[in-house]
Motif scaffolding. Structure first.
Motif, PDB file in Angstrom:
ATOM      1  N   LEU A  47     104.371 -32.319  18.588  1.00 22.25           N
ATOM      2  CA  LEU A  47     103.170 -32.370  18.010  1.00 22.25           C
ATOM      3  C   LEU A  47     102.111 -32.250  19.593  1.00 22.25           C
ATOM      4  O   LEU A  47     102.728 -32.293  20.354  1.00 22.25           O
ATOM      5  CB  LEU A  47     102.846 -33.345  17.589  1.00 22.25           C
ATOM      6  CG  LEU A  47     103.866 -33.107  16.052  1.00 22.25           C
ATOM      7  CD1 LEU A  47     102.776 -35.141  15.403  1.00 22.25           C
ATOM      8  CD2 LEU A  47     102.967 -31.987  15.350  1.00 22.25           C
TER       9      LEU A  47
ATOM     10  N   LEU B 146      98.310 -31.387  10.341  1.00 28.63           N
ATOM     11  CA  LEU B 146      99.726 -31.590   9.151  1.00 28.63           C
ATOM     12  C   LEU B 146     100.186 -33.321   9.297  1.00 28.63           C
ATOM     13  O   LEU B 146      99.336 -33.760   8.515  1.00 28.63           O
ATOM     14  CB  LEU B 146     100.224 -30.735   8.678  1.00 28.63           C
ATOM     15  CG  LEU B 146     101.200 -30.951   7.637  1.00 28.63           C
ATOM     16  CD1 LEU B 146      99.997 -30.510   6.774  1.00 28.63           C
ATOM     17  CD2 LEU B 146     102.594 -29.780   8.129  1.00 28.63           C
ATOM     18  N   ALA B 147      99.890 -33.568  10.546  1.00 30.19           N
ATOM     19  CA  ALA B 147     100.502 -35.301  10.552  1.00 30.19           C
ATOM     20  C   ALA B 147      99.578 -35.789  10.628  1.00 30.19           C
ATOM     21  O   ALA B 147      99.326 -37.177  10.128  1.00 30.19           O
ATOM     22  CB  ALA B 147     101.266 -35.408  12.115  1.00 30.19           C
ATOM     23  N   SER B 148      98.405 -35.124  10.677  1.00 27.56           N
ATOM     24  CA  SER B 148      97.165 -36.427  10.883  1.00 27.56           C
ATOM     25  C   SER B 148      96.320 -36.648   9.295  1.00 27.56           C
ATOM     26  O   SER B 148      95.946 -37.613   9.146  1.00 27.56           O
ATOM     27  CB  SER B 148      96.665 -35.282  11.680  1.00 27.56           C
ATOM     28  OG  SER B 148      96.400 -35.943  12.656  1.00 27.56           O
TER      29      SER B 148
ATOM     30  N   LEU C 250     100.470 -28.292  13.184  1.00 33.18           N
ATOM     31  CA  LEU C 250     101.171 -29.413  12.994  1.00 33.18           C
ATOM     32  C   LEU C 250     100.407 -30.738  13.589  1.00 33.18           C
ATOM     33  O   LEU C 250     100.963 -31.843  12.406  1.00 33.18           O
ATOM     34  CB  LEU C 250     102.576 -29.699  13.756  1.00 33.18           C
ATOM     35  CG  LEU C 250     103.912 -28.447  12.739  1.00 33.18           C
ATOM     36  CD1 LEU C 250     104.936 -27.841  14.217  1.00 33.18           C
ATOM     37  CD2 LEU C 250     104.393 -28.394  11.549  1.00 33.18           C
ATOM     38  N   THR C 251      99.735 -30.417  14.131  1.00 33.15           N
ATOM     39  CA  THR C 251      98.930 -31.695  14.874  1.00 33.15           C
ATOM     40  C   THR C 251      98.118 -31.851  13.775  1.00 33.15           C
ATOM     41  O   THR C 251      98.494 -33.351  12.685  1.00 33.15           O
ATOM     42  CB  THR C 251      98.816 -31.825  16.216  1.00 33.15           C
ATOM     43  OG1 THR C 251      99.612 -31.558  17.086  1.00 33.15           O
ATOM     44  CG2 THR C 251      97.865 -33.083  16.246  1.00 33.15           C
TER      45      THR C 251
ATOM     46  N   ARG D 131     105.419 -31.789   3.044  1.00 37.08           N
ATOM     47  CA  ARG D 131     104.575 -32.046   4.479  1.00 37.08           C
ATOM     48  C   ARG D 131     105.074 -33.145   5.073  1.00 37.08           C
ATOM     49  O   ARG D 131     104.682 -32.667   6.596  1.00 37.08           O
ATOM     50  CB  ARG D 131     103.298 -31.691   3.832  1.00 37.08           C
ATOM     51  CG  ARG D 131     103.124 -30.233   3.497  1.00 37.08           C
ATOM     52  CD  ARG D 131     101.590 -29.994   2.887  1.00 37.08           C
ATOM     53  NE  ARG D 131     101.140 -28.993   2.330  1.00 37.08           N
ATOM     54  CZ  ARG D 131     100.163 -28.018   2.350  1.00 37.08           C
ATOM     55  NH1 ARG D 131      98.988 -28.800   2.938  1.00 37.08           N
ATOM     56  NH2 ARG D 131      99.964 -27.073   2.201  1.00 37.08           N
ATOM     57  N   PHE D 132     105.032 -34.497   4.678  1.00 38.88           N
ATOM     58  CA  PHE D 132     105.394 -35.607   5.379  1.00 38.88           C
ATOM     59  C   PHE D 132     106.945 -34.872   6.174  1.00 38.88           C
ATOM     60  O   PHE D 132     106.523 -35.845   7.001  1.00 38.88           O
ATOM     61  CB  PHE D 132     105.971 -37.018   4.363  1.00 38.88           C
ATOM     62  CG  PHE D 132     105.837 -38.341   4.634  1.00 38.88           C
ATOM     63  CD1 PHE D 132     105.314 -38.738   5.856  1.00 38.88           C
ATOM     64  CD2 PHE D 132     107.356 -38.195   4.502  1.00 38.88           C
ATOM     65  CE1 PHE D 132     105.777 -39.923   6.673  1.00 38.88           C
ATOM     66  CE2 PHE D 132     108.091 -39.430   5.785  1.00 38.88           C
ATOM     67  CZ  PHE D 132     106.788 -39.898   6.667  1.00 38.88           C
TER      68      PHE D 132
ATOM     69  N   GLY E 236     106.018 -33.559   9.278  1.00 40.96           N
ATOM     70  CA  GLY E 236     105.136 -33.996  10.471  1.00 40.96           C
ATOM     71  C   GLY E 236     106.467 -34.789  10.455  1.00 40.96           C
ATOM     72  O   GLY E 236     105.830 -35.216  12.044  1.00 40.96           O
TER      73      GLY E 236
ATOM     74  N   ARG F  95     106.564 -44.716  10.339  1.00 43.91           N
ATOM     75  CA  ARG F  95     106.301 -43.591  11.033  1.00 43.91           C
ATOM     76  C   ARG F  95     105.210 -44.041  12.333  1.00 43.91           C
ATOM     77  O   ARG F  95     105.045 -43.034  12.836  1.00 43.91           O
ATOM     78  CB  ARG F  95     105.329 -42.995   9.775  1.00 43.91           C
ATOM     79  CG  ARG F  95     105.100 -41.668  10.438  1.00 43.91           C
ATOM     80  CD  ARG F  95     104.127 -41.630   9.270  1.00 43.91           C
ATOM     81  NE  ARG F  95     103.252 -39.999   8.852  1.00 43.91           N
ATOM     82  CZ  ARG F  95     102.890 -39.466   8.158  1.00 43.91           C
ATOM     83  NH1 ARG F  95     102.659 -39.884   6.929  1.00 43.91           N
ATOM     84  NH2 ARG F  95     102.327 -38.704   8.083  1.00 43.91           N
TER      85      ARG F  95
ATOM     86  N   ALA G 179     106.990 -34.320  14.939  1.00 42.65           N
ATOM     87  CA  ALA G 179     107.133 -36.052  16.050  1.00 42.65           C
ATOM     88  C   ALA G 179     107.938 -35.486  16.285  1.00 42.65           C
ATOM     89  O   ALA G 179     108.332 -36.177  17.669  1.00 42.65           O
ATOM     90  CB  ALA G 179     106.528 -36.379  15.367  1.00 42.65           C
TER      91      ALA G 179
END
Length: 337
Positions: free
Chosen positions: A335, A286-288, A283-284, A322-323, A326, A187, A330
């Protein structure tokens, strides 16, 4: 309940159809019953029932019988399954630690191989030194693949790839020849410029890609017969890689890839869905790993609105978690940079 519906999961535990039928019988019969009685009720030979009981005991699905001629007692399904999963996880961690030790010893092992460059040894371990030689060996391995290429891709990366790990488009060629190509991507690597988009292009060309966390090493395995372990320092042009054909090492490296692959998240195929700048920002965050309340504060909207938008984006991305959302975002370059 028959085997239909979960035979794959049951067999993944190392058990077969006889074990499943006998275990289900143990859950229903009194403890003082005999193996012969179970065999008659299932229509199986006593020998097969006895073997199934032995296998169930080895996998901790039963406890020893209190009397010599009695049946062993069945352990509750949830308890037995959790215990077995924990044992498998411990085994995977052990194998991962062994591989980490091997990877960290690449240069030391290379120095012990009598200074020979590109000469196979009786041990089944070949040393390849220098970025150009490693890249050439990787290209040769990919061309030689006839059935499958399996690859771990993780940082650190060097700008010119001196460790020989193929750039994204290099592994598409075997796919065009009908070779199955699977890539497990760390990841952390998705944050490197252009890498997510390149992986998305690979997915469109038929490469199977999954994303995991904390991949143990980089490696390339071809046809389950030969594995290349790149040097630990990707930026060192004089570092060495190992080409492993030894059966003992291969028997550890191939199962390690399969274990990581099973736990990784499939990325699916890439589409051209349109999103707004607000979606991109969401989304950015969320990925964080930000919580819903924190995202709501940053966007100056109600937390329920955040959750509705996340649900909509997960549906658009065909993500179950959610993972996964993200990771998909990406890979599609959605993102905010």
């Amino acid at each position: 309940m028959g085997l239909t519906g979960w035979d794959t999961q049951w067999q993944a535990l190392g058990l077969g159809a006889d074990e499943l039928r006998v275990y289900q019988a143990l859950l229903d019969v009194p403890e003082h019953a005999s193996p012969t009685a179970v065999a008659q009720s299932l229509g199986l030979p006593v020998r097969r029932v006895t073997q199934a009981l032995d296998n169930l005991g080895e996998h901790s699905f039963t406890r020893p019988a209190r009397e010599a001629a009695a049946l062993p007692a069945a352990v509750a399904p949830a308890t037995a399954l959790r215990n077995l999963i924990h044992l498998r996880q411990a085994e995977i961690l052990r194998k991962s630690a062994e591989l980490e030790e091997l990877t960290g010893s690449v240069d030391r092992i290379a120095a012990q191989l009598l200074g020979t460059v590109n000469t196979p040894r009786a041990t089944g371990i070949e040393t390849v030194r220098g970025g150009a030689e490693i890249a050439a060996r990787v290209a040769s391995l990919l061309v030689s693949a006839s059935e499958e290429v399996a690859l771990f891709d993780r940082p650190p990366y060097a700008a010119s790839q001196p460790d020989g790990m193929p750039a994204p488009l290099d592994v598409a060629e075997p796919v065009r020849r009908g070779v199955r190509v699977r890539v497990a991507v760390d990841r952390e690597g998705l944050s490197f410029p252009g890498r997510a988009r390149g992986l998305g292009d690979l997915a469109l060309q038929g490469v199977q890609i999954r994303v995991g966390t904390d991949l143990p090493t980089k490696l390339i395995t071809v046809d389950r017969r030969v594995t290349l372990l790149p040097p630990t320092d990707a930026a060192d042009p004089t570092a060495s890689a190992l080409v492993v054909t030894d059966s003992l090492l291969s028997n550890a490296l191939v199962p390690l890839f399969e274990a990581v692959w099973e736990q990784a998240v499939p990325i699916g195929s890439v589409t051209r869905d349109l999103i707004t700048e607000e979606d991109r920002e969401l989304l950015t965050m969320l990925a964080s790993g930000l919580k819903d309340q924190a995202m709501a504060r940053r966007l100056d909207i109600h937390v329920h609105t955040v959750r509705r938008r996340i649900t909509r984006l997960m549906q658009a991305l065909n993500a179950e978690t959610r993972f996964q959302a993200g990771v998909q975002a990406a890979l599609r370059g959605w993102l905010t940079v």
